[in-house]
Design a protein around this motif. Structure first.
Motif, PDB file in Angstrom:
ATOM      1  N   HIS A 211       0.835  -1.205   0.000  1.00  0.00           N
ATOM      2  CA  HIS A 211       0.000   0.000   0.000  1.00  0.00           C
ATOM      3  C   HIS A 211       0.872   1.258   0.000  1.00  0.00           C
ATOM      4  CE1 HIS A 211      -3.105   2.854   1.211  1.00  0.00           C
ATOM      5  NE2 HIS A 211      -2.375   3.187   2.259  1.00  0.00           N
ATOM      6  N   TRP A 262      -4.923   2.776  -3.260  1.00  0.00           N
ATOM      7  CA  TRP A 262      -6.106   3.183  -2.492  1.00  0.00           C
ATOM      8  C   TRP A 262      -6.963   1.969  -2.150  1.00  0.00           C
ATOM      9  CZ3 TRP A 262     -11.495   3.653  -3.903  1.00  0.00           C
ATOM     10  CH2 TRP A 262     -12.245   4.428  -3.028  1.00  0.00           C
ATOM     11  N   ALA A 263      -7.110   1.047  -3.106  1.00  0.00           N
ATOM     12  CA  ALA A 263      -7.895  -0.170  -2.868  1.00  0.00           C
ATOM     13  C   ALA A 263      -7.248  -1.042  -1.799  1.00  0.00           C
ATOM     14  CB  ALA A 263      -8.049  -0.952  -4.176  1.00  0.00           C
ATOM     15  N   THR A 264      -5.911  -1.153  -1.814  1.00  0.00           N
ATOM     16  CA  THR A 264      -5.246  -1.934  -0.770  1.00  0.00           C
ATOM     17  C   THR A 264      -5.441  -1.286   0.593  1.00  0.00           C
ATOM     18  OG1 THR A 264      -3.127  -0.790  -1.097  1.00  0.00           O
ATOM     19  CG2 THR A 264      -3.495  -2.818  -2.344  1.00  0.00           C
ATOM     20  N   LYS A 267      -8.808  -2.315   1.805  1.00  0.00           N
ATOM     21  CA  LYS A 267      -8.742  -3.710   2.259  1.00  0.00           C
ATOM     22  C   LYS A 267      -8.101  -3.801   3.631  1.00  0.00           C
ATOM     23  CE  LYS A 267      -8.887  -8.221   1.805  1.00  0.00           C
ATOM     24  NZ  LYS A 267     -10.179  -8.951   1.946  1.00  0.00           N
TER      25      LYS A 267
END
Length: 395
Positions: A211, A262-264, A267
């Motif tokens: 990230h 951003w997605a990590t 998560k």
């Protein structure tokens, strides 16, 4: 003479280094004042901690001495076993801290949520002979745990420290080594290692690093480089329209990588209930929204001669520079959370300084070119006007 002095200096440094390494504290060379002896010991990976233990497989008794060194005043310390997972939830902890009257309190505390206040309670297994000592900035927890042999003798362990408010433990830090203090321990072989499953350990740390790298490269480096290309390369007439496509490629790539980062982050947030970094999260969401608007605004870009192009340029530049500033700020916020080795922060700072110096130099050169080009154009126009006036006299 100079050579002899240099050799003496090098030899002194070598002796100092060897001596320092030899004196470095490990569990194997430690002797308890009470002459206690343990069959095994492990140097824990973080928080200057050590675990000494003896396990009797026939009775299931695990006798431990957990040492937490280099403590500052006003700190609590805990060591725990988690029978169900590798994370904080479900951990069965022994908590100790020095009280205001000078005594040391030691008690058990089962952890059932991230918002725990480390209240006293019974553990899921029997614990006896709990005691603790605190002297010379070192806290030692003594206890005997009854742990029947399961899972091939492998248990999940955690250790932690935090600040006190009077005699009340406060939440521990949620960054740096305080989120890395998780490991497995093989009671039979004595081997220990970082956990790789569940809510903690190497798996989560690896996701945090991914990230950080994705967002650092995209928002923190590629975006500023793309802006520098757009502002300064375009000054060269020979670079038109190549500068635009380079700028577009750089910013589009940064956006795609940034969205992946951003997605990590989302998560990681979903896997870390109770652990929040509000400012870092808010800036990240703002970055994603502004950058997404910027991408879609490209499809509404007026032609250069259009009367609304000026207003579009003002919007585009304002949003773009805002994204760059927020991106750099959030990279530093992320570094504060991850607490990596100092050279990583220094390396990123060096990159930003180099980009800043390059931008300043190019800004000065751009103004020089623009002013020089303006004067040349003005002289050309004046020459044409004089030529026209001369021809009119003989017309």
């Amino acid at each position: 003479m100079a050579r002899s002095s240099n050799l003496l200096l090098c030899f002194s440094v070598l002796i100092f280094t060897i001596t320092e390494s030899a004196l470095a504290q490990t569990c194997s060379n430690y002797k308890f004042s009470s002459n206690l002896l343990f069959n095994s010991c492990n140097d824990l990976s973080v928080l200057d901690s050590f675990l000494h233990y003896t396990y009797d497989s026939s009775s299931g008794n695990l006798q431990i001495a957990y040492r937490h060194t280099k403590l500052t005043s006003g700190k609590w310390v805990a060591w725990a076993v988690n029978p169900t997972s590798t994370g904080m939830i479900g951990a069965q902890a022994i908590v100790v801290y020095p009280q205001s009257d000078g005594t040391v309190r030691a008690y058990t505390s089962p952890i059932s949520s991230y918002q725990t206040s480390l209240q006293e309670g019974d553990l899921s297994f029997n614990v006896s002979e709990i005691s603790a000592t605190y002297q010379n900035n070192e806290m030692i927890i003594f206890a005997t745990l009854n742990l029947p042999l399961t899972n091939n003798g492998i248990i999940n362990t955690l250790w932690q420290d935090g600040s006190l408010s009077g005699n009340n433990p406060l939440p521990h830090p949620t960054s740096g080594n305080n989120v890395r203090s998780v490991s497995t321990l093989n009671l039979i072989s004595g081997a220990s290692g970082s956990t790789s499953t569940g809510g903690g350990g190497d798996s989560k740390l690896r996701k945090r690093n991914i990230h950080g790298i994705l967002n650092g490269v995209s928002w923190g480096i590629m975006m500023p480089i793309g802006a520098i290309i757009a502002r300064y390369v375009r000054v060269s007439k020979s670079a038109d329209p190549a500068w635009f496509y380079i700028h577009l490629f750089c910013q589009s790539s940064a956006y795609i990588i940034g969205v992946a980062g951003w997605a990590t982050g989302l998560k990681l947030g979903s896997e870390s209930a109770g652990i929040q970094f509000s400012t870092h999260r808010a800036i990240g969401i703002a970055l994603f929204c502004l950058a997404t608007i910027q991408v879609f605004a490209m499809f509404l870009r007026p032609k250069p001669e259009h009367k609304y192009r000026l207003y579009w340029n003002i919007y585009h530049h304002t949003i773009g520079y805002t994204v760059i500033i927020l991106g750099v700020v959030n990279v530093y916020k992320g570094l504060d959370i991850l607490s990596p080795e100092k050279q990583w922060r220094n390396a990123y700072t060096a990159i930003i300084v180099v980009l800043g110096i390059a931008a300043a130099v190019l800004e000065a050169f751009t103004w020089y070119v623009v002013i020089k080009r303006g004067r040349a154009d003005e002289s050309s126009k004046m020459g044409q006007q004089v030529g026209n006036d001369g021809r009119s006299q003989y017309a």
